[in-house]
Scaffold this motif. Structure first.
Motif, PDB file in Angstrom:
ATOM      1  N   ASN A 201       9.858  27.346 -25.654  1.00 29.55           N
ATOM      2  CA  ASN A 201      10.670  26.915 -24.563  1.00 29.55           C
ATOM      3  C   ASN A 201      10.161  25.402 -24.753  1.00 29.55           C
TER       4      ASN A 201
ATOM      5  N   GLY B 189       5.337  34.805 -13.587  1.00 32.12           N
ATOM      6  CA  GLY B 189       4.243  35.089 -14.470  1.00 32.12           C
ATOM      7  C   GLY B 189       2.732  35.201 -13.912  1.00 32.12           C
TER       8      GLY B 189
ATOM      9  N   PRO C 234      10.407  35.809 -25.198  1.00 32.59           N
ATOM     10  CA  PRO C 234       9.606  35.112 -25.941  1.00 32.59           C
ATOM     11  C   PRO C 234       8.451  34.489 -25.134  1.00 32.59           C
ATOM     12  N   ASP C 235       8.647  34.187 -23.793  1.00 30.77           N
ATOM     13  CA  ASP C 235       7.646  33.549 -23.042  1.00 30.77           C
ATOM     14  C   ASP C 235       6.503  34.423 -22.530  1.00 30.77           C
ATOM     15  N   TYR C 236       6.710  35.983 -22.254  1.00 28.82           N
ATOM     16  CA  TYR C 236       5.883  36.968 -21.238  1.00 28.82           C
ATOM     17  C   TYR C 236       5.703  38.115 -22.242  1.00 28.82           C
ATOM     18  N   ASN C 237       4.523  38.506 -22.002  1.00 34.90           N
ATOM     19  CA  ASN C 237       4.290  39.959 -22.596  1.00 34.90           C
ATOM     20  C   ASN C 237       4.714  40.914 -21.161  1.00 34.90           C
TER      21      ASN C 237
ATOM     22  N   ARG D 185      15.940  40.296 -36.491  1.00 37.05           N
ATOM     23  CA  ARG D 185      16.122  39.875 -34.967  1.00 37.05           C
ATOM     24  C   ARG D 185      17.545  39.512 -34.683  1.00 37.05           C
TER      25      ARG D 185
ATOM     26  N   ASP E  89      11.796  34.040 -30.918  1.00 37.82           N
ATOM     27  CA  ASP E  89      13.165  33.601 -29.939  1.00 37.82           C
ATOM     28  C   ASP E  89      12.935  32.168 -29.591  1.00 37.82           C
TER      29      ASP E  89
ATOM     30  N   ARG F 252      15.507  25.285 -26.303  1.00 34.33           N
ATOM     31  CA  ARG F 252      14.506  26.167 -26.944  1.00 34.33           C
ATOM     32  C   ARG F 252      14.203  25.605 -28.400  1.00 34.33           C
TER      33      ARG F 252
ATOM     34  N   LYS G 175      -3.785  40.371 -18.173  1.00 30.83           N
ATOM     35  CA  LYS G 175      -3.865  38.936 -18.332  1.00 30.83           C
ATOM     36  C   LYS G 175      -4.266  38.416 -19.748  1.00 30.83           C
ATOM     37  N   PRO G 176      -3.873  37.559 -20.299  1.00 32.48           N
ATOM     38  CA  PRO G 176      -2.844  36.800 -19.821  1.00 32.48           C
ATOM     39  C   PRO G 176      -1.551  37.068 -19.907  1.00 32.48           C
ATOM     40  N   TYR G 177      -0.668  36.990 -19.058  1.00 38.50           N
ATOM     41  CA  TYR G 177       0.706  37.536 -18.915  1.00 38.50           C
ATOM     42  C   TYR G 177       1.733  36.664 -19.972  1.00 38.50           C
ATOM     43  N   GLN G 178       1.199  35.534 -20.246  1.00 35.34           N
ATOM     44  CA  GLN G 178       2.369  34.611 -20.972  1.00 35.34           C
ATOM     45  C   GLN G 178       1.756  34.916 -22.293  1.00 35.34           C
ATOM     46  N   VAL G 179       2.735  34.774 -23.160  1.00 32.38           N
ATOM     47  CA  VAL G 179       2.568  34.572 -24.567  1.00 32.38           C
ATOM     48  C   VAL G 179       2.023  33.547 -25.090  1.00 32.38           C
TER      49      VAL G 179
ATOM     50  N   TYR H 277       3.759  40.238 -11.768  1.00 29.70           N
ATOM     51  CA  TYR H 277       3.147  41.591 -12.414  1.00 29.70           C
ATOM     52  C   TYR H 277       2.590  42.443 -11.186  1.00 29.70           C
TER      53      TYR H 277
END
Lengths: 282, 557
Positions: A231, B378, B211-214, A115, A228, A190, A23-27, B255
């Motif tokens: 959001n 997530g 783009p939003d998650y690892n 990319r 990319d 996005r 964690k954290p899983y989100q970028v 996960y």
């Protein structure tokens, strides 16, 4: 027996790779070092629909200056309605110190450009896209089709307005982008935010005469938003959302020549729904 | 003189080469098979059979295999360019040679390059296989090496991509080891003991472009297994674990690691067979591509616990294995009442009783998911106590009694009770569970050595609908006449006479005839195909309604 053992070791080495994500899983969201400024009210009747011409190019591409001349000519005709961006990528954008008359030692390739090149399967140069829209089921096409494809787009009222504010904050810049919907957009959208630079003097091959002091304009330098895009959660008319970013400017880039390009796009089709540009410094 | 020596040398060389070639050709063996399934479609709006503009569709494929000693090679050409509408629905469209391989088999090792099918253990973390009826083929393309360094030890390594329809996708690599102690130590087998252990690892690779998650680019899974047998008793158990593997459409991008356990025990003696199996799976959908759905890009195989009914009416309610979460068991007893006994009769009487029950697993959403209004995306998703039971998905009680009265008459009687959670199994959201009772009678008259007549009658009673094309009660009758070994004729009718919508009380009739010549079988049929679901081994696909004439040719050489 030794061969089997060797192969087993190779296979074990291969499978041993397993990524355990913590964690954290989100970028993580970009932490902005400036306070969010107050945006002026958007005059929706003054918003015009704008288009982005992406020119995939390279300094060792002999036909690319021709495409750039076409792009400039289109810009002259369309004015503010058309924004230009040159994406240097592919083998013809590789630096090469001593190749003929000039030294192509500069490297204008970027992660974001690479990319896009991969994503849109760019393999021949020059190639372009207009707001990443499809024309005759093709999203990318040669410079000979740019003008006709742009002219074939039916002119419609814009469905979103984009406002950009750039703040210079000691060693870095803060960029704020406000997106306001002028009509419902049910698709997931996005936000992409890019930095481009004008007036870079560097060699360029040309089918007629190679130029060692070619002026490169609209050169894509980096992505300020996530690679990319980020959001957006807006979907209804009059919804608005502000995204903020801060980044240090590369010392090699001249801030007075830099521009910010912000665009919103459909995350499924990649089609750019609206685009805006602002000079980095006043 | 020198020229003569050269000529003589060449002659001897050519002769040796010819003899070698002759020996080589002698050992050569070419085999193969061919299959064509064609259908002429007639629209029938009343049963939901759509207009097919090109009217005729067909699936065809041919396998050609070559072996010479330890060497083998083969390929399969598939022509599914204008496929049967069942296959069009799952996008199985294309043609070419998607399957080809070269292999060499030695006493101590085996190498295959190209496409191959393989399975580790029960398949919980890796199974590549094909089933033509399902339109399922997840062959691995790459290299497979098997080592047999010592009696009872087999090590298998694989590395490659995966077949998905007509493209190759993903990257998988894995290793499996199997040790059979009863092969190693003859004392064990001498004492009727079988003992073996095994273990496997598999890892997949997929670039993280999200783009939003690892996201984990390399996802690994492992499994361990045990096989123990003593005399007539056998026990087989396998446990599998999969590391974090968020999937876009199949597990809400959670996960949480996945796990699966399957335990099977059986006992068999003369006249009696007992079979017990238990299964629990939790987040074990394993795919090469995160955005995969339906039957695409599946790496592993989660076996089903339930009986695959061969009789048509109970077969309308097959259980689709739920890799994402299920817990259940199956028990079956086969018993033969003694021959020449008062109850068993001259030939004995066979009784089979089978029961299975499957639930979803209990899921307690993690705090982040609760805070997000139940959205698990997530997060770690949920926790699940190992024996925590969720809603009932499937229940099946069935009994079959068959008895041969004399050399002419044989009768089979059966009863099937099914509870079918159509919401989970078929995605008929919000629809109630179907409870059905089916009675079956199967009568065979062996007129003589060559001629036989078979009559099958079934009745299904239910108060619920399944989807829009099945409602309440069904009646089924089938009459078959066979003239062994060449001819086979069948007439059947499946009638949804209890449908609450009178316009859907349709007779799904079919007439078919087969002719066998050597290794070739030709079948002609005409009739209506009911819209439903087809499952093989718990893997299912939807079958659209169709009406028309069919031609099937199956041949091998």
């Amino acid at each position: 027996m030794k061969k089997i053992l060797f192969l087993s070791i190779v296979i074990i080495a291969g499978i041993a790779s397993c990524d355990k994500i913590n964690k954290p899983y989100q970028v993580s969201e970009n932490i902005v070092s400036c306070d969010t400024p107050a945006f002026p009210a958007l005059n929706s009747s003054a918003v015009i629909q704008k288009y982005l011409l992406e020119d995939y190019t390279g300094h060792q591409c002999q036909n690319c200056p021709r495409a750039q001349r076409i792009a400039v000519q289109m810009k002259t005709q369309m004015g503010d309605t058309l924004l230009l961006m040159a994406v240097h990528s592919g083998t013809q954008a590789k630096p090469e110190a001593n190749n003929g008359y000039c030294s192509y030692s500069n490297d204008f390739r970027t992660d974001i450009g690479n990319r896009y090149t991969e994503k849109f399967n760019i393999s021949s140069y020059p190639t372009g896209m207009i707001s990443r829209m499809s024309f005759n089921n093709k999203q990318t096409f040669g410079d000979g089709e740019w003008a006709s494809n742009l002219n074939s787009i039916p002119r419609t009222a814009p469905n979103a307005g984009i406002q950009i504010i750039s703040i210079e904050n000691s060693e870095e810049f803060c960029i704020f982008v406000k997106t306001t919907l002028l009509s419902d957009i049910p698709e997931q959208i996005r936000l992409g935010v890019l930095l481009i630079e004008d007036n870079i003097v560097s060699p360029q091959k040309d089918k007629t005469v190679d130029s060692c002091e070619y002026v490169h304009n609209h050169v894509l330098r980096t992505s300020i938003a996530s690679i990319d895009g980020d959001n957006l959660t807006v979907s209804k008319r009059d919804d608005s959302q502000i995204k903020g970013y801060s980044f240090p400017l590369n010392q090699a880039w001249k801030k007075e020549n830099c521009h910010i390009i912000a665009f919103i796009f459909d995350s499924n089709t990649d089609e750019i729904l609206q685009v805006e540009e602002l000079k980095l410094t006043k | 003189m020198k020229k003569k020596f050269i000529l003589l040398g060449l002659f001897i060389s050519c002769g040796t080469l010819l003899i070698a070639q002759n020996n080589f050709m002698k050992n050569s063996r070419v085999s193969g098979n061919f299959q064509l399934d064609a259908q002429y479609y007639i629209p029938d709006a009343a049963m939901g059979a759509n207009t097919i503009r090109d009217k005729i569709r067909a699936n065809a494929f041919a396998n050609i295999n070559y072996t010479n000693g330890g060497f083998s090679a083969g390929l399969r050409y598939e022509f599914y360019q204008f496929p049967l509408i069942d296959f069009e629905k799952i996008h199985y469209i294309g043609h070419g040679i998607p399957h080809y391989y070269i292999g060499y088999n030695h006493e101590y090792f085996e190498v295959t390059v190209g496409s191959f099918y393989e399975q580790f253990g029960n398949g919980l973390i890796y199974r590549s296989y094909e089933n033509r009826n399902l339109g399922y083929d997840n062959a691995t393309y790459g290299i497979r090496v098997k080592g047999k360094p010592y009696k009872g030890i087999v090590i298998t390594g694989i590395w490659g991509m995966q077949r998905n329809l007509f493209v190759k996708e993903g990257q998988i690599r894995g290793i499996d080891g199997d040790i059979s102690f009863s092969e190693m130590f003859s004392k064990l087998s001498d004492n009727s003991v079988t003992l073996g252990i095994g273990g496997s690892f598999l890892s997949k690779f997929e670039v993280d472009n999200d783009p939003d998650y690892n996201l984990p680019e390399n996802v690994a899974a492992f499994a361990t297994r045990l096989n123990f047998g003593y005399k007539d008793f056998n026990l087989n158990a396998e446990y599998a674990y999969k590391f974090n593997d968020p999937l876009v459409k199949l597990n809400d991008m959670i996960y949480k690691p996945g796990e699966a356990l399957v335990v099977t025990a059986s006992y068999a003696m003369k006249g009696l067979g007992i079979y017990l199996t238990g299964l629990r799976t939790d987040n074990m959908d394993f795919r090469t591509v995160r955005t995969a759905e339906a039957n695409n890009n599946i790496i592993n195989y989660i076996p089903t616990l339930t009986r695959e009914h061969t009789y048509a009416l109970p077969a309308m309610f097959p259980y689709a294995s739920q890799a994402q979460g299920q817990i259940g068991f199956q028990a079956q007893v086969n018993y033969q009442i003694k021959k020449r006994s008062k109850i068993g009769g001259k030939y004995g009487t066979d009784i089979m009783v089978n029961y299975s029950q499957i639930h979803g697993i209990k899921q307690n959403p993690v705090e982040e998911a609760v805070n997000a209004g139940g959205d698990m995306t997530g997060t770690d998703g949920y926790t699940s106590p190992f024996f925590g039971i969720g809603k009932l998905l499937f229940q099946d009680f069935n009994i079959e009694i068959s008895r041969k009265f004399n050399s002419t008459w044989k009768l089979g009687l059966g009863y099937v009770f099914l509870l079918y959670n159509q919401d989970v199994i078929e995605g008929h959201i919000g629809q109630p569970n179907v409870l059905s009772h089916t009675a079956i009678a199967d009568l065979t008259c062996q007129i003589n050595n060559k001629h036989a007549l078979r009559l099958e009658l079934q009745h299904l009673y239910s108060k619920q609908n399944k989807g829009i094309w099945s409602s309440r009660n069904w009646l089924y009758g089938q009459l078959e006449y066979s003239i062994s070994p060449k001819w086979f004729i069948s007439v059947l009718d499946r009638w949804n006479y209890g449908n609450i919508d009178k316009t859907k009380r349709i007779h799904y009739y079919s007439v078919s005839g087969s002719f066998v010549y050597g290794t070739t079988k030709i079948t002609l049929s005409f009739g209506k195909q009911y819209e439903g679901i087809l499952c093989v081994g718990g893997v299912c696909r939807a079958v659209p309604a169709s009406y028309g004439a069919g031609l099937s040719i199956v041949s091998s050489f």
